[in-house]
Every structure is written in structure tokens, then in C-alpha cells.
Design a protein around this motif. Sequence first.
Motif, PDB file in Angstrom:
ATOM      1  N   ASN A   1       3.145   3.506  11.987  1.00 23.63           N
ATOM      2  CA  ASN A   1       4.409   4.013  12.532  1.00 23.63           C
ATOM      3  C   ASN A   1       5.456   4.306  11.461  1.00 23.63           C
ATOM      4  O   ASN A   1       6.661   4.294  11.740  1.00 23.63           O
ATOM      5  N   LEU A   2       5.014   4.570  10.227  1.00 24.05           N
ATOM      6  CA  LEU A   2       5.950   5.037   9.208  1.00 24.05           C
ATOM      7  C   LEU A   2       6.201   6.526   9.422  1.00 24.05           C
ATOM      8  O   LEU A   2       5.452   7.215  10.105  1.00 24.05           O
ATOM      9  N   SER A   3       7.235   7.015   8.822  1.00 21.69           N
ATOM     10  CA  SER A   3       7.570   8.433   8.970  1.00 21.69           C
ATOM     11  C   SER A   3       6.794   9.312   7.992  1.00 21.69           C
ATOM     12  O   SER A   3       6.879  10.535   8.045  1.00 21.69           O
ATOM     13  N   THR A   4       6.001   8.707   7.116  1.00 24.07           N
ATOM     14  CA  THR A   4       5.346   9.439   6.037  1.00 24.07           C
ATOM     15  C   THR A   4       4.071   8.737   5.633  1.00 24.07           C
ATOM     16  O   THR A   4       3.872   7.546   5.927  1.00 24.07           O
ATOM     17  N   PHE A   5       3.175   9.483   4.966  1.00 19.70           N
ATOM     18  CA  PHE A   5       2.059   8.858   4.258  1.00 19.70           C
ATOM     19  C   PHE A   5       2.025   9.336   2.803  1.00 19.70           C
ATOM     20  O   PHE A   5       0.997   9.329   2.145  1.00 19.70           O
ATOM     21  N   ASP A   6       3.178   9.739   2.286  1.00 18.62           N
ATOM     22  CA  ASP A   6       3.361  10.149   0.893  1.00 18.62           C
ATOM     23  C   ASP A   6       2.908   9.004  -0.028  1.00 18.62           C
ATOM     24  O   ASP A   6       3.434   7.895   0.048  1.00 18.62           O
ATOM     25  N   PRO A   7       1.936   9.252  -0.900  1.00 18.95           N
ATOM     26  CA  PRO A   7       1.403   8.160  -1.716  1.00 18.95           C
ATOM     27  C   PRO A   7       2.389   7.574  -2.717  1.00 18.95           C
ATOM     28  O   PRO A   7       2.139   6.482  -3.254  1.00 18.95           O
ATOM     29  N   LEU A   8       3.500   8.268  -2.981  1.00 18.69           N
ATOM     30  CA  LEU A   8       4.502   7.730  -3.904  1.00 18.69           C
ATOM     31  C   LEU A   8       5.677   7.085  -3.187  1.00 18.69           C
ATOM     32  O   LEU A   8       6.582   6.551  -3.839  1.00 18.69           O
ATOM     33  N   ASP A   9       5.664   7.116  -1.869  1.00 16.65           N
ATOM     34  CA  ASP A   9       6.752   6.503  -1.112  1.00 16.65           C
ATOM     35  C   ASP A   9       6.599   4.980  -1.140  1.00 16.65           C
ATOM     36  O   ASP A   9       5.527   4.449  -0.845  1.00 16.65           O
ATOM     37  N   PRO A  10       7.645   4.247  -1.484  1.00 16.58           N
ATOM     38  CA  PRO A  10       7.534   2.775  -1.581  1.00 16.58           C
ATOM     39  C   PRO A  10       7.046   2.116  -0.293  1.00 16.58           C
ATOM     40  O   PRO A  10       6.283   1.149  -0.344  1.00 16.58           O
ATOM     41  N   SER A  11       7.464   2.630   0.858  1.00 17.68           N
ATOM     42  CA  SER A  11       7.029   2.010   2.118  1.00 17.68           C
ATOM     43  C   SER A  11       5.534   2.212   2.343  1.00 17.68           C
ATOM     44  O   SER A  11       4.864   1.334   2.903  1.00 17.68           O
ATOM     45  N   VAL A  12       5.019   3.354   1.913  1.00 16.79           N
ATOM     46  CA  VAL A  12       3.587   3.621   2.033  1.00 16.79           C
ATOM     47  C   VAL A  12       2.812   2.710   1.086  1.00 16.79           C
ATOM     48  O   VAL A  12       1.779   2.126   1.464  1.00 16.79           O
ATOM     49  N   ILE A  13       3.289   2.589  -0.129  1.00 13.88           N
ATOM     50  CA  ILE A  13       2.638   1.712  -1.111  1.00 13.88           C
ATOM     51  C   ILE A  13       2.598   0.280  -0.588  1.00 13.88           C
ATOM     52  O   ILE A  13       1.575  -0.408  -0.662  1.00 13.88           O
ATOM     53  N   GLU A  14       3.718  -0.165  -0.020  1.00 14.25           N
ATOM     54  CA  GLU A  14       3.775  -1.526   0.516  1.00 14.25           C
ATOM     55  C   GLU A  14       2.818  -1.686   1.699  1.00 14.25           C
ATOM     56  O   GLU A  14       2.134  -2.711   1.836  1.00 14.25           O
ATOM     57  N   TRP A  15       2.756  -0.663   2.559  1.00 15.66           N
ATOM     58  CA  TRP A  15       1.890  -0.744   3.742  1.00 15.66           C
ATOM     59  C   TRP A  15       0.435  -0.892   3.328  1.00 15.66           C
ATOM     60  O   TRP A  15      -0.277  -1.750   3.845  1.00 15.66           O
ATOM     61  N   TRP A  16      -0.009  -0.065   2.377  1.00 20.84           N
ATOM     62  CA  TRP A  16      -1.395  -0.170   1.938  1.00 20.84           C
ATOM     63  C   TRP A  16      -1.653  -1.496   1.221  1.00 20.84           C
ATOM     64  O   TRP A  16      -2.760  -2.064   1.329  1.00 20.84           O
ATOM     65  N   GLY A  17      -0.690  -1.991   0.517  1.00 19.83           N
ATOM     66  CA  GLY A  17      -0.848  -3.299  -0.114  1.00 19.83           C
ATOM     67  C   GLY A  17      -1.048  -4.404   0.913  1.00 19.83           C
ATOM     68  O   GLY A  17      -1.916  -5.274   0.752  1.00 19.83           O
ATOM     69  N   ASN A  18      -0.266  -4.346   1.993  1.00 22.33           N
ATOM     70  CA  ASN A  18      -0.391  -5.367   3.038  1.00 22.33           C
ATOM     71  C   ASN A  18      -1.745  -5.267   3.750  1.00 22.33           C
ATOM     72  O   ASN A  18      -2.390  -6.284   4.032  1.00 22.33           O
ATOM     73  N   ILE A  19      -2.166  -4.045   4.068  1.00 18.14           N
ATOM     74  CA  ILE A  19      -3.457  -3.865   4.731  1.00 18.14           C
ATOM     75  C   ILE A  19      -4.582  -4.365   3.832  1.00 18.14           C
ATOM     76  O   ILE A  19      -5.530  -5.039   4.289  1.00 18.14           O
ATOM     77  N   THR A  20      -4.503  -4.037   2.552  1.00 18.51           N
ATOM     78  CA  THR A  20      -5.544  -4.475   1.624  1.00 18.51           C
ATOM     79  C   THR A  20      -5.584  -5.994   1.534  1.00 18.51           C
ATOM     80  O   THR A  20      -6.666  -6.605   1.507  1.00 18.51           O
ATOM     81  N   ASP A  21      -4.432  -6.623   1.513  1.00 17.17           N
ATOM     82  CA  ASP A  21      -4.389  -8.090   1.515  1.00 17.17           C
ATOM     83  C   ASP A  21      -5.074  -8.656   2.758  1.00 17.17           C
ATOM     84  O   ASP A  21      -5.841  -9.621   2.685  1.00 17.17           O
ATOM     85  N   GLN A  22      -4.797  -8.057   3.916  1.00 12.18           N
ATOM     86  CA  GLN A  22      -5.403  -8.533   5.163  1.00 12.18           C
ATOM     87  C   GLN A  22      -6.925  -8.379   5.141  1.00 12.18           C
ATOM     88  O   GLN A  22      -7.660  -9.262   5.590  1.00 12.18           O
ATOM     89  N   ILE A  23      -7.387  -7.244   4.600  1.00 11.16           N
ATOM     90  CA  ILE A  23      -8.835  -7.015   4.566  1.00 11.16           C
ATOM     91  C   ILE A  23      -9.513  -8.018   3.638  1.00 11.16           C
ATOM     92  O   ILE A  23     -10.548  -8.605   3.983  1.00 11.16           O
ATOM     93  N   TYR A  24      -8.911  -8.251   2.474  1.00  8.03           N
ATOM     94  CA  TYR A  24      -9.533  -9.192   1.542  1.00  8.03           C
ATOM     95  C   TYR A  24      -9.449 -10.634   2.025  1.00  8.03           C
ATOM     96  O   TYR A  24     -10.271 -11.473   1.630  1.00  8.03           O
ATOM     97  N   GLU A  25      -8.504 -10.921   2.875  1.00  7.94           N
ATOM     98  CA  GLU A  25      -8.490 -12.251   3.478  1.00  7.94           C
ATOM     99  C   GLU A  25      -9.706 -12.433   4.385  1.00  7.94           C
ATOM    100  O   GLU A  25     -10.297 -13.510   4.450  1.00  7.94           O
ATOM    101  N   ALA A  26     -10.101 -11.346   5.074  1.00 10.61           N
ATOM    102  CA  ALA A  26     -11.277 -11.400   5.943  1.00 10.61           C
ATOM    103  C   ALA A  26     -12.568 -11.177   5.162  1.00 10.61           C
ATOM    104  O   ALA A  26     -13.619 -11.724   5.521  1.00 10.61           O
ATOM    105  N   VAL A  27     -12.480 -10.364   4.101  1.00  4.62           N
ATOM    106  CA  VAL A  27     -13.667 -10.008   3.310  1.00  4.62           C
ATOM    107  C   VAL A  27     -13.331 -10.202   1.836  1.00  4.62           C
ATOM    108  O   VAL A  27     -12.985  -9.243   1.137  1.00  4.62           O
ATOM    109  N   PRO A  28     -13.423 -11.427   1.325  1.00  5.99           N
ATOM    110  CA  PRO A  28     -12.974 -11.695  -0.054  1.00  5.99           C
ATOM    111  C   PRO A  28     -13.745 -10.919  -1.117  1.00  5.99           C
ATOM    112  O   PRO A  28     -13.225 -10.727  -2.221  1.00  5.99           O
ATOM    113  N   ASP A  29     -14.964 -10.503  -0.802  1.00  3.64           N
ATOM    114  CA  ASP A  29     -15.787  -9.801  -1.784  1.00  3.64           C
ATOM    115  C   ASP A  29     -15.979  -8.330  -1.422  1.00  3.64           C
ATOM    116  O   ASP A  29     -16.997  -7.724  -1.774  1.00  3.64           O
ATOM    117  N   MET A  30     -15.013  -7.740  -0.724  1.00  2.00           N
ATOM    118  CA  MET A  30     -15.161  -6.339  -0.338  1.00  2.00           C
ATOM    119  C   MET A  30     -15.348  -5.455  -1.565  1.00  2.00           C
ATOM    120  O   MET A  30     -14.671  -5.628  -2.587  1.00  2.00           O
TER     121      MET A  30
END
Length: 833
Positions: free
Chosen positions: A256-285
Motif C-alpha cells: 500500500n505504498l504510493s510507489t515502488f521506485d527502487p531509490l525511494d526510502p520507503s520502498v527500500i525500508e519495505w523490502w528490508g522488512n519483508i526480507t527480514d521476515q522471510i529470513y526469520e522463517a527461512v534462515p538459509d534462503m
Amino acid sequence: MQVFLLLGILSVAAAEDGLAAWLRYAPLPGVNHQAIPSNIVALNTTTSSPVYSAGVELQKGIQGIFGKHIDIGYEKGESLSTIVVGTFGAYSQEYNNNFNAPDLEEDGFWLNTQNDTVQILGQNERGALYGAFEYLSMLAQGNFTKVAYFSSPHAPIRWTNEWDNMDGSIERGFGGPSIFFQNGLIVNNLTRAAEYARLLASVRINGAIVNNVNANVTLLTPQNIAGLGRIADVFRPYGVQLGISLNFASPQTLGNLSTFDPLDPSVIEWWGNITDQIYEAVPDMAGYLVKANSEGQPGPLTYNRTLAEGANLFANALQPYGGIVMFRAFVYNMLNISDWKADRANAAVQFFKELDGQFDDNVVVQIKYGPIDFQVREPTSPLFANLLQTNTAIELQVTQEYLGQQCHLVYLAPLWKTILDFDLRVDNRSSTVSNIISGKRFNRPLGGSAAVVNVGTNTTWLGSHLAMSNLYAYGRLAWNPSLDSEAILQDWIRLTFGLDPSILNTITQMSMESWPAYENYSGNLGIQTLTDILYTHFGPNPQNMDNNGYGQWTRADHLTIGMDRTVSNGTGFAGQYPPEIAAMYEDPSTTPDNLLLWFHHVNYTHLLHSGNTVIQHFYDAHYNGSGVAQTFVPLWESLKGKIDDQRFEDVLFRQEYQAGHAIVWRDAINDFYHNLSGIPDLGGRVGNHPWRIEAESMVLDGYKSYTVSPFEAASNYSAVVTVTNSTVGTASTTLGFPDGKYDVGVNYYDLIGGISHFEMFLNEKSIGSWAGDLENRLGHAPSVYLDGHSATRKTIRGVNVKKGDVLKIVGTPNGIEPAPLDYVVFLPEGAID
């Protein structure tokens, strides 16, 4: 040197469904199992450890092959007759042995069978499992050679891509629904996923992307991330790391962000959070696979950001975890065919060359082996020679999207070898593709291979028993691309079908002839696979290649054919190669005939190095290739009684289908170019079918004539269909052929959306019946039209015919399928249709 014992042949085994693939561990008769060690020591007790799995696998394999039960221990025992499996470190610790471990690459192993204690030691736990599978492969093939050797992978990345959708369908999958997904969620029962990981590990594949590159954002919901953890749990005992494909626009469509611009700080933060969640479930992804700005997929170009900036967005999120971004180079724009310089083949270099050196070190650019799209023959992608400061991997395709969709036997390792062994001569130095993708040629830290596989729930995994040779060969070549494709094939045959020399020789012949045959009857001289690129990618439709913006063009007219990709007069594609290679492709006289029409626009009367004209080569090759496909049926039939009935009958059905569809291909391509060029076949074959009876020329009751489109998908351009979808049709004729025995073939159309029934009578006596149910039996991409995809053939052999006999075919329609008939052919022995 391998030594294979000539063992007595077992009686035919019980029916097999293919689920065990090459890990059957079939019993070997007449072998003294006393020479096999009596204990297994697996140097890890953790059930999720690949070393633990290796111990279990060794126990299972030896039990199956020799009928000998061996206990598994987890520490040094008293017995001298032992198989020890573990890492070098664990071995040294357990045995107080300062083993002089070699400098192996990650996943490498040591196998020593020269002493009473068999040593299977890995650089890591995955390597130990690979060594165990290597040992069992030798035993299962009757190879009891005493060996002592190290083996390391040629490249670190050896992944598969599974194009599975969240609803359980599989894009370009021909082996049934997904083993991972159903109804938007990850399936509860992951038994098949675990079995698949075991298969992958047995050929040393270490990663699998489980969802479609055209990714659905709902994979990233909390429930599905938890499900990914469950997949990873069943993969882990086999050393297969889970990876996933991402939709670039996920921050906007899911977050629900207004953008998926790869240089936008909110996008960078969103992908960082998702990646953290995935590695919590799959530590060796393993990491992410990204398809961006390709075929309608979102990407960084939407915001005028570079593809490198898009890839590095994910690389930064993955870097703390050691994850890898596989970034696909399959990026192209729609083109204007009226522009002589337009060329989709140029796209990869145009998009990526200027970005060389801008990708982070954990980004790998994944490059299709050719510049277009998994065609039957393409030149090596020049992008491999243009990214000197970027990690690269080759993308191959095990699923036969353009190459018969597992309905046609096409053994692909020889095709792949033409690419892997190709020397691009960068800076006038040896620069084989295999050494570029390994990272060795340009001193890069990562690289390797990815293959689109698309296994499904069918017990044969890919929908066809023989198609599994391609998955096996992919793994073997990813580990060691210098291997011989025929030697790989023969290992697979022995493991899959047993040690009978007649089985080995027959399947070897069929498989090694299969790719050249398919190339000949589909698209040769580098013209590409002349299929319908706008629909199913399965059957013939040469006119569909042009007159669209996709750029898989032939530029054929009534005088000339082929793409001019020269620098001097064409699209300039040849100039994307290093000078030595570019010069070869620039000149028709030095361009290999098998790529002539890829690089040059020539007259149909242009003379090849063989001395034939282009058009006559087309005619001859299509007849030759189709003729080879006919031989696969009797070759396979010669194995009756030597292979279990279930697999024998399943393969026979497919070989009979291929024999018929190869004729559909042959006629469609030859008729199209004969019609377009107006040049006759010197052999007098094209358009001349003296043994055929056209359905529309028969006496029809309940049937009517139907003009088929494209015209070349029907003999004489027409077929017959029932007057209504509830009317039974009858087509009859009085035969004028000489008395004799004939093979009777009926060409008809099998549409999805209905199962018609057909019965054929001779003098009112039934001589055969069948159903139009191929959509349920083949697994290919079916068609709702009368076209080259749905055209097929039923053959009834050995029919005694007398002049004046009355032939009648009764067609009962069903659903949308109006019992369509094209022609009947009566072939005496030795006659060519």
C-alpha cells in the motif's frame, strides 16, 4: 575408467510409475553383496542434516540394490568394513585423523572405495550427501571399480526455476499441477516437495526457486511466508536452498505504498522488512529471482532508474544474510517489423552492457542461452561476452516449452553443450561460456546455471518418462559442463531402465537422434522453431512468426527468407560479439549453415555449403526429421518385455503421438514455404500424397467441410466437422488401392473442451476406435482450434485391404469438439506419406 559388469537380466519388473526416477535402486542379480561394507557411520545425528540424509540414503540404496540391510551408526565403531560419510572436519574429529583435506570448492567431496572402509567426505555436509549419491550411482549401475578421487563443482550456483503459480497451475508446465501451491496457499502435504529435493540433490542441484518469475505478490503474505518455511524445512535435509521470485511492484500492490521506485526510502525500508521476515522463517534462503521490465512486468525503468539500481535494491536487503539476487536479462520492447534495423536479439546487450560493473557482488545476471527465447537452435547470447565485471549465470530450459512440451522426445544436453562449449574469444583469448558463467574467466565471485524445470504432481514429474533425462543431464552439466552428453544419457538409462544392453543401445539411439530430428522437422538453418508464438508454443504456425511486435521474425516473402543481422546491411546484431566471432557471422560464406537464416536474409535459391538450395534443404530436412521420428516407434517396440508394462505403454503412446505430429509439422512447414516461394520440391513429395484420401472428398453424412486456419495445418487446406455439436458424422469412401496389407492413418483434430469419439469400419466391420482425449493424456498446452497444435494422427497397423472395400469413419462430437477429420492415409510397407 568406469567398468560396468555384465549382469544377468532380471525378469521384467513390476509396474513402475516413474516416481522414483533414476533413484530406483533396482536389484542387481548375481552379485555377491558380501563385498559391500556391513556398517554405515553417518557423522551427524541431526535429522535435518544432509549427512544424516546421506546415511539413510546409503542404507536404502544398498538394501534395494543388494537386498542387504546395513545398520547406521553415528560414531566410530569396531568394524573395519564400514562406509563413513560426513565432512572432513567431522571425520578428523571422530577418527583423530589429520586428514589432508584437499582445497575443494564449496559442495565438493572425496570418494574412496579402495579399502575396507569406504570414505565419503564432503567439504561441507551437502558435499557429503553428493558423494553418497555418487557412490550409490556407481553401485546401481553395476560399477564396482575401486576409486579414490575428489570432485568439485564447476560453479557455485546450480539452481532450478519452477514457474508455479499460486493457484496451483504451472506456466509452461506439462506434468500436472504444482507440488508447492494450491488455491493461493502453500500445500499442506509437502511429501512431493521433499521427494523433489532428494532428486535434485542426487544430481547436485543446490537451490530451487519455487514460484513463477511472473510472480504473484500474495506469496509475501504472513501465511505464505510461514509456508515457505515449511518448504525450506523439507528441502534442508537434502541441501537444497529455497529461493523465491518477486514482483517488483509489491511495495505498492501489497504494501500500500504510493510507489515502488527502487531509490525511494520507503520502498527500500519495505523490502528490508519483508526480507527480514522471510529470513526469520527461512534462515538459509538462497535468495531472490527477479524479472523486471519484461513482458509487462513492473520494474525500475518505470521510474527512469537503471536495471542495476533495481537489482541492487534487493542485493542490499539480502547482503546481511548472504543471499543472492538472480536478475533476469530477458528484457525487451515490442518492435515495428517495418523497421529493417529492429531486432529483439539486440535487446539484452542494449539493456545490460552499459551497466557492467554497476551490479553489487551478490547480483547474478541470469542470461538465456540464446538471444531470443529457448528456440531449437540459437547462437550463444553475446551478453556473456559483454559483462566482464558482472556475475552471470546461464538460463536453460528443461521443460520443453518450444520443443514439443514433453510430447516429443527431445534430449537437450547436446543442444546445451553447443552453448556451454562455445568460445566467444573475448580479447582474443579462450572464453568458453562454461568458464564465463563459473566466474573463472573474468574472476567473478559468483556464477553458474539455472534451469526452468516445472515438475508437477504427475508421477513422471515432467509428464514423460523419457523427458527426465533432461533434468538428470542438467544437474550433471551444471556440476561439470565438460562431460559428454551421451555418457550422461547412458548413466541415466542404466539407473532408470536397467542394465540390459539392448535397452541402453535403443534409448541411446532414440535420444541422441531426437534433437537433430526435431530441429529438422520444426525449424532448421537457424530460422527458429516455427511454432505459434502468440498462442501455445507447441505446434507449427510459420506465418505467425512475423507480422507482430515480438521480434521472433523470419522476414520471409515469396523470394527471400531470414533475418539480416549483419553490421553492414542489417540489424547490427553480429557486431555484438567479439571481433573474431563477429567476423564469422558477418559473412554468409563463414556462417555455419545451421545458423545461416539467423544471421542472413537470402534467396530461397541460395546455395548452402552442402550444395543444396535453402528451399530444397527445407523440404529434405523436414522429410528426414519426420522420418527419424517414425523410427522411434519400432525402436521402442523392440523393448517390449524388457521394460515393465506400465512405463513401456506410456512411452509407446507418446512415441506414436510424436510420429504422427512430426508429419503434421513436416507438411505444415513444407506446404507453407512451397506455397510462399512457388518453388517445387525436386523430390516430388511436397503436396503430393497419393496414398491419402481427403475427408472433404468422402461421402459425408452429418459432416461438413471446414476451411482450416492457418491453411497449412490441414492437408489440402480443409477438414470436416460435424454439422452440429450433437450430430453424429459419417465419412465414407470406396477404396481404389491395390489389394494388400496397409497401415491406416487418420489425421484428426483433438480440441480441449470436448472428447469426441471415433470409430473406423471396413465393410461395416470395426477395425479401430479411439477418443479425442489427448488433453487428458499428454499434458501439453492444448488448443480450442483446428490448427497445428490440435492436429494429430491415429494409426491402425496391418489392415488387409481389397480394391473396392468400403471405408467408413463415424465421429461422435462432444462439448466444443466437433469430431474433426482431416484425411485418411493407406500406407503399404515402405511407402512414405
